[in-house]
Scaffold this active site. Structure first.
Site, mmCIF file in Angstrom:
data_model
loop_
_atom_site.group_PDB
_atom_site.id
_atom_site.type_symbol
_atom_site.label_atom_id
_atom_site.label_comp_id
_atom_site.label_asym_id
_atom_site.label_seq_id
_atom_site.Cartn_x
_atom_site.Cartn_y
_atom_site.Cartn_z
ATOM 1 N N GLY A 13 4.709 16.355 -15.418
ATOM 2 C CA GLY A 13 4.098 15.309 -16.231
ATOM 3 C C GLY A 13 4.625 13.938 -15.862
ATOM 4 N N ASP A 24 16.386 19.054 -14.667
ATOM 5 C CA ASP A 24 15.721 18.191 -13.672
ATOM 6 C C ASP A 24 16.649 17.021 -13.361
ATOM 7 O OD1 ASP A 24 14.066 16.640 -12.106
ATOM 8 O OD2 ASP A 24 12.510 16.351 -13.633
ATOM 9 N N LYS A 70 2.461 17.926 -9.515
ATOM 10 C CA LYS A 70 1.970 16.759 -10.248
ATOM 11 C C LYS A 70 0.799 16.213 -9.440
ATOM 12 C CE LYS A 70 6.326 15.113 -12.221
ATOM 13 N NZ LYS A 70 7.479 14.251 -11.897
ATOM 14 N N SER A 87 10.119 18.143 -21.775
ATOM 15 C CA SER A 87 11.157 17.488 -20.978
ATOM 16 C C SER A 87 11.985 16.602 -21.904
ATOM 17 C CB SER A 87 10.477 16.648 -19.890
ATOM 18 O OG SER A 87 11.428 15.952 -19.131
ATOM 19 N N ASN A 131 15.989 14.676 -10.900
ATOM 20 C CA ASN A 131 15.285 13.540 -10.305
ATOM 21 C C ASN A 131 16.038 12.965 -9.100
ATOM 22 O OD1 ASN A 131 14.078 13.030 -13.460
ATOM 23 N ND2 ASN A 131 12.657 12.929 -11.738
ATOM 24 N N GLU A 136 15.545 21.471 -10.899
ATOM 25 C CA GLU A 136 14.464 20.695 -10.283
ATOM 26 C C GLU A 136 15.028 19.502 -9.517
ATOM 27 O OE1 GLU A 136 11.623 19.627 -13.266
ATOM 28 O OE2 GLU A 136 10.568 18.174 -12.004
ATOM 29 N N ASP A 184 10.118 18.696 -6.859
ATOM 30 C CA ASP A 184 9.153 17.782 -7.476
ATOM 31 C C ASP A 184 8.911 16.645 -6.471
ATOM 32 O OD1 ASP A 184 7.951 15.687 -8.881
ATOM 33 O OD2 ASP A 184 9.261 15.765 -10.620
ATOM 34 N N LYS A 200 13.436 21.588 -20.905
ATOM 35 C CA LYS A 200 13.947 21.030 -19.636
ATOM 36 C C LYS A 200 14.831 19.851 -19.969
ATOM 37 C CE LYS A 200 11.699 18.007 -16.280
ATOM 38 N NZ LYS A 200 10.537 17.860 -15.374
ATOM 39 N N LEU A 201 16.079 19.910 -19.496
ATOM 40 C CA LEU A 201 17.017 18.813 -19.730
ATOM 41 C C LEU A 201 17.101 17.944 -18.492
ATOM 42 C CD1 LEU A 201 20.024 20.773 -21.332
ATOM 43 C CD2 LEU A 201 18.065 19.709 -22.499
ATOM 44 N N LYS A 202 16.966 16.647 -18.676
ATOM 45 C CA LYS A 202 17.224 15.716 -17.579
ATOM 46 C C LYS A 202 18.737 15.661 -17.369
ATOM 47 C CE LYS A 202 13.082 14.071 -16.610
ATOM 48 N NZ LYS A 202 12.525 14.145 -15.252
#
Ligand code: NPQ
Ligand code: MG
Length: 368
Positions: free
Chosen positions: A290, A188, A262, A135, A190, A213, A238, A161-163
């Site tokens: 994670g 992702d 998770k 990540s 968030n 995500e 997630d 995986k790029l935020k």
């Protein structure tokens, strides 16, 4: 098994680089380790909470407080305590899944160690090593991001995986795709977008991403279903998946095609396995997320990620991706994979000297 008490250790470990997401920047991993002491031996668990309640409503001091005032004392009346009796004994206490997961894991570890059984075997693992992704936090600039990704690809990570967040999405994704070609790439958010951003999110379809995500808020399953009808890139959830029931609802609503599991977020490894089983039955691929775990949490995640339904590389990165020094021997990446621990329980124990160095406070909570 009789529980004598639980030690709550607050640890603070420097991260190798600041980890930036849509909800904040972390430079130090500050969390709790639990050491359960039973008449048959000890067990360890790690809490996924961090210093501030930015990922979920839980945070390190709050988790320590609810553990010492409510959750640990809540196990005092339980006869024949084992891992399976923890969640039922704590069910009257609402939420606090990261704290509950840490406690259940410490009991599960003690239970399995006493019986000489590895966690991977107890959960039903079918692999001796797991495929790993990494990540990548939000960077200050695109050249800096490209350097970081180049380093991780050189390390051997099997997917990136790029935020992302509004304002840091299309351009960084385009730059990474153009520079590195046909790598396995996902993003992702968030939960940083709203339904009004759906038209913008559709632009992500141009980059052959494996998944996007949690684009929308955790409680907006319907919004994810609406987005999913227009986006070709698979949606992975997630933050929305807090339990097997939530996973069943999300699947039924067509809110996702992939699930990030998770264990902390869902209250522990036993609920995590139920979600895995549900997803397998529905043909939904899962992967292990994670929470910047130390070796204690990382070891247990590797055991879970060895289950058959974990068909996508997880955020189960090597210890050195996060920590120059960890409290357990480091987990190392070999050909894009990390070996699943083979010892009893979670298979690792914190090194006493390192633990002493990184522990900032400890509290012993006796169980009557
Ligand atoms: C995720 N993890 O998939 C999380 C989010 C996350 C590896 O991307 C401190 C503690 C900082 C937990 C930052 C990864 C964190 C954290 C991000 C979890 O959404
Ligand atoms: Mg996530």
């Amino acid at each position: 098994m009789k529980l004598e008490g639980v030690e709550i250790l607050k640890v603070s470990i420097p991260l190798v680089g600041a980890f930036r997401t849509s909800f904040g920047t972390e430079a130090v991993r500050e969390t709790l380790l639990l050491r359960a002491v039973t008449d048959e031996g000890e067990g360890w668990g790690e809490c996924g909470a961090s210093e501030a309640p930015l990922y979920s409503g839980e945070y390190t001091h709050g988790a320590a407080d609810v553990l010492s005032r409510h959750l640990i004392p809540g196990l005092s009346g339980v006869t024949d305590l084992d891992a399976h009796s923890v969640a039922p004994a704590l069910s009257a206490f609402k939420e606090n899944r990261l704290a509950k997961a840490a406690l259940e894991t410490a009991i599960l570890d003690a239970d399995l160690r006493a019986r000489g059984i590895p966690l991977s075997y107890a959960l039903g693992a079918v692999r001796q090593s797991v495929a790993c992704g990494v990540s990548v936090g939000i960077a200050d600039s695109i050249p800096e991001l490209l350097d970081t990704v180049e380093g991780y690809l050189a390390d051997g990570y099997l997917r990136i995986k790029l935020k992302i967040e509004p304002g840091w999405d299309i351009e960084p994704v385009r730059a990474v795709r153009e520079r590195f070609g046909d790598i396995m790439l996902q993003v992702d958010a968030n939960a940083s977008y709203e339904r009004s951003d759906i038209d913008d999110l559709l632009e992500l379809d141009a980059f052959a991403l494996s998944l996007v995500e949690q684009p929308l808020p955790a409680d907006d399953l319907l919004g994810h279903a609406m987005l999913g009808r227009r986006l070709s890139t698979p949606i992975c959830l997630d933050e929305s998946i807090l339990s097997a029931r939530a996973a069943a609802t999300a699947i039924d609503l067509d809110a996702c095609r992939i699930v990030n599991i998770k264990p902390g977020r869902v209250g522990g490894y036993l609920e995590a396995r139920r979600i895995h089983d549900l997803c397998v039955a529905h043909g939904i691929p899962v992967w292990c997320g994670g929470m910047l775990e130390t070796g204690v949490g990382r070891a247990a995640n590797l055991a879970l990620a060895a289950l058959p339904g974990f068909t996508l590389p997880g955020d189960t990165s090597a210890s050195e991706r996060y920590f120059a020094e960890d409290i357990t021997p480091p987990f190392r990446l070999v050909d894009g994979h990390i070996a699943v621990p083979t010892g009893p329980g979670i298979g690792v124990t914190p090194d006493p000297d390192l633990l002493a160095r990184f522990t900032v406070s400890r509290e012993w909570v006796p169980v009557a």
